[in-house]
Design a protein around this motif. Sequence first.
Motif, mmCIF file in Angstrom:
data_model
loop_
_atom_site.group_PDB
_atom_site.id
_atom_site.type_symbol
_atom_site.label_atom_id
_atom_site.label_comp_id
_atom_site.label_asym_id
_atom_site.label_seq_id
_atom_site.Cartn_x
_atom_site.Cartn_y
_atom_site.Cartn_z
ATOM 1 N N ASN A 51 0.801 -1.226 0.000
ATOM 2 C CA ASN A 51 0.000 0.000 0.000
ATOM 3 C C ASN A 51 0.838 1.282 0.000
ATOM 4 O OD1 ASN A 51 -1.213 2.007 2.418
ATOM 5 N ND2 ASN A 51 -2.561 1.675 0.653
ATOM 6 N N PHE A 52 2.018 1.238 0.609
ATOM 7 C CA PHE A 52 2.852 2.442 0.703
ATOM 8 C C PHE A 52 3.270 2.979 -0.665
ATOM 9 C CE2 PHE A 52 5.680 -1.186 0.638
ATOM 10 C CZ PHE A 52 6.716 -0.790 -0.189
ATOM 11 N N SER A 54 1.427 3.570 -3.144
ATOM 12 C CA SER A 54 0.409 4.449 -3.733
ATOM 13 C C SER A 54 0.498 5.872 -3.203
ATOM 14 C CB SER A 54 -0.995 3.901 -3.457
ATOM 15 O OG SER A 54 -1.271 3.904 -2.071
ATOM 16 N N ASP A 55 1.346 6.100 -2.186
ATOM 17 C CA ASP A 55 1.552 7.466 -1.713
ATOM 18 C C ASP A 55 2.183 8.285 -2.831
ATOM 19 O OD1 ASP A 55 0.573 6.657 0.711
ATOM 20 O OD2 ASP A 55 2.562 6.258 1.573
ATOM 21 N N ASP A 56 2.111 9.604 -2.711
ATOM 22 C CA ASP A 56 2.681 10.475 -3.739
ATOM 23 C C ASP A 56 4.103 10.040 -4.061
ATOM 24 O OD1 ASP A 56 0.400 11.934 -3.913
ATOM 25 O OD2 ASP A 56 1.042 13.482 -2.502
ATOM 26 N N GLY A 57 4.343 9.724 -5.311
ATOM 27 C CA GLY A 57 5.642 9.229 -5.724
ATOM 28 C C GLY A 57 5.574 8.742 -7.155
ATOM 29 N N PRO A 58 6.583 8.054 -7.640
ATOM 30 C CA PRO A 58 6.634 7.651 -9.052
ATOM 31 C C PRO A 58 5.573 6.636 -9.461
ATOM 32 C CG PRO A 58 8.457 6.681 -7.816
ATOM 33 C CD PRO A 58 7.810 7.692 -6.918
ATOM 34 N N CYS A 59 5.004 5.900 -8.496
ATOM 35 C CA CYS A 59 4.034 4.853 -8.835
ATOM 36 C C CYS A 59 2.585 5.325 -8.774
ATOM 37 C CB CYS A 59 4.197 3.650 -7.899
ATOM 38 S SG CYS A 59 5.765 2.776 -8.086
ATOM 39 N N ALA A 60 2.323 6.463 -8.162
ATOM 40 C CA ALA A 60 0.943 6.866 -7.872
ATOM 41 C C ALA A 60 0.082 6.987 -9.129
ATOM 42 C CB ALA A 60 0.947 8.185 -7.095
ATOM 43 N N ALA A 61 0.599 7.639 -10.172
ATOM 44 C CA ALA A 61 -0.204 7.870 -11.381
ATOM 45 C C ALA A 61 -0.547 6.560 -12.076
ATOM 46 C CB ALA A 61 0.545 8.803 -12.337
ATOM 47 N N GLY A 62 0.422 5.657 -12.177
ATOM 48 C CA GLY A 62 0.177 4.378 -12.841
ATOM 49 C C GLY A 62 -0.762 3.485 -12.070
ATOM 50 N N ILE A 63 -0.695 3.555 -10.745
ATOM 51 C CA ILE A 63 -1.618 2.773 -9.921
ATOM 52 C C ILE A 63 -3.042 3.267 -10.126
ATOM 53 C CG2 ILE A 63 -2.299 2.287 -7.538
ATOM 54 C CD1 ILE A 63 0.718 2.250 -6.853
ATOM 55 N N ALA A 301 -4.164 -3.026 -8.270
ATOM 56 C CA ALA A 301 -4.035 -1.577 -8.089
ATOM 57 C C ALA A 301 -4.987 -1.065 -7.019
ATOM 58 C CB ALA A 301 -4.287 -0.864 -9.416
ATOM 59 N N VAL A 302 -6.196 -1.611 -6.984
ATOM 60 C CA VAL A 302 -7.139 -1.226 -5.928
ATOM 61 C C VAL A 302 -6.561 -1.579 -4.560
ATOM 62 C CG1 VAL A 302 -9.396 -1.746 -4.918
ATOM 63 C CG2 VAL A 302 -9.194 -1.328 -7.372
ATOM 64 N N GLY A 303 -5.952 -2.761 -4.459
ATOM 65 C CA GLY A 303 -5.309 -3.152 -3.211
ATOM 66 C C GLY A 303 -4.181 -2.202 -2.834
ATOM 67 N N LEU A 304 -3.404 -1.776 -3.833
ATOM 68 C CA LEU A 304 -2.315 -0.840 -3.578
ATOM 69 C C LEU A 304 -2.817 0.479 -2.997
ATOM 70 C CD1 LEU A 304 -0.265 -1.464 -6.837
ATOM 71 C CD2 LEU A 304 0.666 -1.684 -4.528
ATOM 72 N N LYS A 305 -4.033 0.855 -3.372
ATOM 73 C CA LYS A 305 -4.577 2.137 -2.913
ATOM 74 C C LYS A 305 -5.295 2.028 -1.571
ATOM 75 C CE LYS A 305 -6.670 4.696 -5.942
ATOM 76 N NZ LYS A 305 -7.667 5.106 -6.963
ATOM 77 N N THR A 306 -5.300 0.842 -0.974
ATOM 78 C CA THR A 306 -6.132 0.613 0.203
ATOM 79 C C THR A 306 -5.299 0.197 1.402
ATOM 80 O OG1 THR A 306 -7.896 -0.112 -1.259
ATOM 81 C CG2 THR A 306 -8.146 -0.624 1.066
ATOM 82 N N SER A 307 -5.615 0.762 2.543
ATOM 83 C CA SER A 307 -4.966 0.415 3.804
ATOM 84 C C SER A 307 -5.762 -0.683 4.512
ATOM 85 C CB SER A 307 -4.871 1.645 4.705
ATOM 86 O OG SER A 307 -4.568 1.282 6.033
ATOM 87 N N LEU A 308 -5.078 -1.733 4.967
ATOM 88 C CA LEU A 308 -5.743 -2.820 5.680
ATOM 89 C C LEU A 308 -6.424 -2.300 6.945
ATOM 90 C CD1 LEU A 308 -6.282 -5.848 5.899
ATOM 91 C CD2 LEU A 308 -4.098 -6.083 7.099
#
Length: 342
Positions: A51-52, A54-63, A301-308
């Motif tokens: 999940n981390f 998806s925070d603002d960074g190089p992966c956020a837009a693609g996620i 990607a949905v999982g990446l954007k979600t906190s357990l």
Amino acid sequence: MSGPFSLVPRLRALFPGFLVAALIALAAQFISEHYGAPAMLMALLFGMALNFLSDDGPCAAGIAFSARTVLRFGVVLLGMRISLEMAAALGWEIIALVVLGVALTIGFGLLFARVTGHGPKFAFLSAGSVAICGASAAMAIAAILPQDERSEERLVFTVVGVTLLSTLAMIFYPILTGWLELGDAAAGVFIGGTIHDVAQVVGAGFSISDEAGEVATIVKLIRVTMLAPIILLASLVIRHSVMRAGRSSDSSGGARPPIMPAFVAGFIAVVGLNSLGVFPPVLIDVSEEISRWALLCAIGAVGLKTSLRDVAQVGYPAITLLVAETAFIALFVLFGLTLLPQ
């Protein structure tokens, strides 16, 4: 700068996040093939563990791109599995039972949600996923619902819940059909009309017999076909609500939701063309595989954007709602089968 070269910076920005989602999909598929775990559930859990990213960074837009655009592309290609000829082969009684089961399950979910203290968004999301096609329906429905701070956690909880319930149904429903002494065709209708995800329907149906498996698959695909009209109707209701809210607050700013989302129009078009026999079998097979991978990437990607931690806050009332909806559609289809000529 315009033209093809203007796409290069955009693609470069999307690539890291999309690559992470694609790698999660590959890992989930590997676990599914070698250990029998549901691929959708594995992709979701792997994404949540990372999940981390998806925070603002190089992966956020693609996620974000994978969770939205790749998802809608996969839903459109689902239409390649369906043709009107498949449905007609079952007879109008079975079609009516399946369609009515979908509609009444969604209606039941909207009503029962009031008992569990949930609003219409989660009610429609959970009931639609139970009634139609599990995780795929949940993601498609979530794409047209108005977004708020709890949208992602509702979606993740629903995907996890329906996947687990569908896996349990795949194990126990074939046993139930034997205990009830249903014939192969009736067992296929029950399996296809009640289990949430397509893969589990196929597994449960063919564990009974080839005839049960074939009937179950066709019945399930009729339920998948209901995705388009249900989303279209929901989009019209949401659009009307937004317009009314805009008038009452004298707001002329926000964009109105489209009458028909583009991905729903694409889904309907693909089903129509497939019903006309336009697509060769090899293209249908390839598209089905691409659709499966696209949906796996999207759920990762949905999982990446979600906190357990956020998902855990959904609580027991949400579990009660999902189980009640699952029990409702199972009891309805069983009751309907008793009324049909054997």
